[in-house]
Enzyme design. Structure first.
Site, PDB file in Angstrom:
ATOM      1  N   MET A  48       0.819  -1.207   0.000  1.00  0.00           N
ATOM      2  CA  MET A  48       0.000   0.000   0.000  1.00  0.00           C
ATOM      3  C   MET A  48       0.858   1.265   0.000  1.00  0.00           C
ATOM      4  O   MET A  48       0.329   2.368  -0.081  1.00  0.00           O
ATOM      5  CB  MET A  48      -0.909   0.010   1.227  1.00  0.00           C
ATOM      6  CG  MET A  48      -1.953  -1.093   1.252  1.00  0.00           C
ATOM      7  SD  MET A  48      -3.204  -0.885  -0.033  1.00  0.00           S
ATOM      8  CE  MET A  48      -4.079   0.548   0.588  1.00  0.00           C
ATOM      9  N   SER A  49       2.174   1.121   0.098  1.00  0.00           N
ATOM     10  CA  SER A  49       3.043   2.288   0.186  1.00  0.00           C
ATOM     11  C   SER A  49       2.956   3.212  -1.031  1.00  0.00           C
ATOM     12  O   SER A  49       2.944   4.440  -0.872  1.00  0.00           O
ATOM     13  CB  SER A  49       4.494   1.848   0.408  1.00  0.00           C
ATOM     14  OG  SER A  49       4.653   1.298   1.690  1.00  0.00           O
TER      15      SER A  49
ATOM     16  N   LYS B 149      16.285  -5.667   4.615  1.00  0.00           N
ATOM     17  CA  LYS B 149      16.508  -4.615   5.605  1.00  0.00           C
ATOM     18  C   LYS B 149      17.881  -4.675   6.269  1.00  0.00           C
ATOM     19  O   LYS B 149      18.409  -3.640   6.692  1.00  0.00           O
ATOM     20  CB  LYS B 149      15.415  -4.654   6.670  1.00  0.00           C
ATOM     21  CG  LYS B 149      14.047  -4.234   6.155  1.00  0.00           C
ATOM     22  CD  LYS B 149      13.022  -4.200   7.266  1.00  0.00           C
ATOM     23  CE  LYS B 149      11.672  -3.715   6.747  1.00  0.00           C
ATOM     24  NZ  LYS B 149      10.688  -3.582   7.827  1.00  0.00           N
TER      25      LYS B 149
ATOM     26  N   ASP C  62      10.492   1.799  11.381  1.00  0.00           N
ATOM     27  CA  ASP C  62       9.506   0.761  11.704  1.00  0.00           C
ATOM     28  C   ASP C  62       9.082   0.791  13.166  1.00  0.00           C
ATOM     29  O   ASP C  62       7.896   0.694  13.486  1.00  0.00           O
ATOM     30  CB  ASP C  62      10.061  -0.623  11.372  1.00  0.00           C
ATOM     31  CG  ASP C  62       9.929  -0.974   9.900  1.00  0.00           C
ATOM     32  OD1 ASP C  62       8.990  -0.476   9.255  1.00  0.00           O
ATOM     33  OD2 ASP C  62      10.757  -1.753   9.390  1.00  0.00           O
TER      34      ASP C  62
ATOM     35  N   GLY D   4       9.606 -13.119  15.947  1.00  0.00           N
ATOM     36  CA  GLY D   4      10.389 -12.624  14.825  1.00  0.00           C
ATOM     37  C   GLY D   4      11.508 -11.694  15.255  1.00  0.00           C
ATOM     38  O   GLY D   4      11.343 -10.871  16.162  1.00  0.00           O
TER      39      GLY D   4
ATOM     40  N   THR E   5       1.976  -7.452  12.081  1.00  0.00           N
ATOM     41  CA  THR E   5       2.569  -6.453  11.192  1.00  0.00           C
ATOM     42  C   THR E   5       2.195  -6.659   9.735  1.00  0.00           C
ATOM     43  O   THR E   5       2.401  -5.763   8.910  1.00  0.00           O
ATOM     44  CB  THR E   5       4.107  -6.452  11.320  1.00  0.00           C
ATOM     45  OG1 THR E   5       4.616  -7.748  10.997  1.00  0.00           O
ATOM     46  CG2 THR E   5       4.527  -6.079  12.733  1.00  0.00           C
TER      47      THR E   5
ATOM     48  N   TYR F 225      -0.290  -6.686   6.600  1.00  0.00           N
ATOM     49  CA  TYR F 225      -1.526  -5.960   6.294  1.00  0.00           C
ATOM     50  C   TYR F 225      -2.155  -6.379   4.972  1.00  0.00           C
ATOM     51  O   TYR F 225      -3.145  -5.794   4.537  1.00  0.00           O
ATOM     52  CB  TYR F 225      -1.285  -4.443   6.296  1.00  0.00           C
ATOM     53  CG  TYR F 225      -0.266  -3.958   5.288  1.00  0.00           C
ATOM     54  CD1 TYR F 225      -0.616  -3.694   3.974  1.00  0.00           C
ATOM     55  CD2 TYR F 225       1.054  -3.746   5.668  1.00  0.00           C
ATOM     56  CE1 TYR F 225       0.314  -3.239   3.059  1.00  0.00           C
ATOM     57  CE2 TYR F 225       1.995  -3.286   4.768  1.00  0.00           C
ATOM     58  CZ  TYR F 225       1.615  -3.032   3.467  1.00  0.00           C
ATOM     59  OH  TYR F 225       2.543  -2.577   2.560  1.00  0.00           O
TER      60      TYR F 225
ATOM     61  N   GLY G  99      -1.063  -4.492  10.192  1.00  0.00           N
ATOM     62  CA  GLY G  99       0.076  -3.590  10.091  1.00  0.00           C
ATOM     63  C   GLY G  99      -0.171  -2.292   9.340  1.00  0.00           C
ATOM     64  O   GLY G  99       0.777  -1.533   9.127  1.00  0.00           O
TER      65      GLY G  99
END
Length: 294
Positions: free
Chosen positions: A23-24, A73, A109, A133, A234, A236, A258
């Site tokens: 969705m970013s 990341k 985050d 996690g 987290t 979504y 998330g």
């Protein structure tokens, strides 16, 4: 979008795999349009193998920067010129800013996670959290929660490539914050159940629940939860994960995906790239206008 793009438009990316569900792009492109900023945000499927050339393209194409998500990341860190102090502590990056060819890595985050809970009127400080996690997102959440005053964190992880990072997270939290952190094996189901049941909030920062694991959850028994707990996934996409369904079967009122975290971490990244505040209320209406699964 077409009316906004011209020869002066600056590109911002999102590099992850998989990422087509994200969705970013919707979030950032709508925010750019709302504020009249000449940027465009696109998603690129980038694996660990293609990451080095993708990062170099930020310099080559004079991109303003990029978001970084799973599985990149931590792998991205050696490819950058500088790290923000928080990113150095976390050992993961989710945002890159390009200043005249100098690439600086940041992490937003953890900030997004804590702000998403605060937006719901929830305060987990002085409480215990069980966290599944220890990847990029999990590390950022654990460190930021500890810094912000969470009393105790039980971190669960598989004995895989991220186990050493989980050990590092526990050591870091115990040495540099007032929070008490412990590391547990996800293979020990009885221990996992006990720690969840003694926690105020259970957070899943793994990829379980998103494609191609959308029919999976680490907790499939509603009896593990009590109605006064918080469950935060987290993931979504889908909008309602398998974990969320299990938590709701247990009668929990505070069950979240998330999206809120994604919105708030995005707002922090938006500020780094543009120097402007994201119109959060406006973007919130867009992202949360449809409660159906995506």
């Amino acid at each position: 979008m077409a009316e906004r793009i011209d020869g002066h438009t600056l590109l911002i990316g999102l590099m992850a795999y998989p990422i087509r569900h994200s969705m970013s792009p919707t979030m950032h492109n709508n925010a750019f349009a709302k504020l009249g900023l000449n940027y465009a945000y696109l998603a690129f499927e980038v694996t660990n193998e293609t990451l080095p050339s993708a990062i170099e393209s930020i310099r080559t194409l004079d991109m303003r920067g990029s978001n970084i998500s799973m599985p990149n990341k931590q792998k991205v860190i050696p490819l950058l010129d500088k790290l923000d102090p928080a990113a150095k502590m976390v050992g993961a990056v989710n945002t890159i800013v390009n200043d005249d060819g100098v690439l600086t890595g940041y992490t937003t985050d953890g900030i997004g996670f804590m702000k998403a809970l605060a937006d719901e009127g929830l305060d987990i400080r002085e409480h215990k959290m069980t966290l599944a996690g220890a990847g990029g997102a999990g590390t950022a959440i654990a460190v930021q929660a500890a810094l912000d005053g969470v009393k105790e964190i039980s971190i669960f992880n598989m004995h895989d490539a991220t186990w050493a990072n989980a050990e590092r997270n526990v050591k870091l939290i115990n040495e540099q914050t007032d929070c008490h952190a412990t590391l547990h094996s996800l293979e020990d189901r009885d221990d996992f159940k006990r720690e969840i049941q003694s926690s105020y909030i259970y957070t899943d920062s793994t990829g379980v629940g998103m494609k191609p694991l959308e029919d999976k959850t680490l907790v499939d028994d509603p009896s593990w939860f009590s109605s006064d707990q918080i469950v935060f996934d987290t993931v979504y996409a889908p909008r309602t994960t398998k974990l969320m369904k299990v938590a709701r079967q247990a009668g929990l009122k505070h069950v979240y995906n998330g999206l809120g975290m994604m919105l708030e971490q995005g707002a922090a990244a938006f500020k780094l790239w543009t120097g402007e505040d994201m119109p959060v209320d406006y973007i919130h209406q867009i992202l949360f206008s449809d409660d159906q699964d995506k």
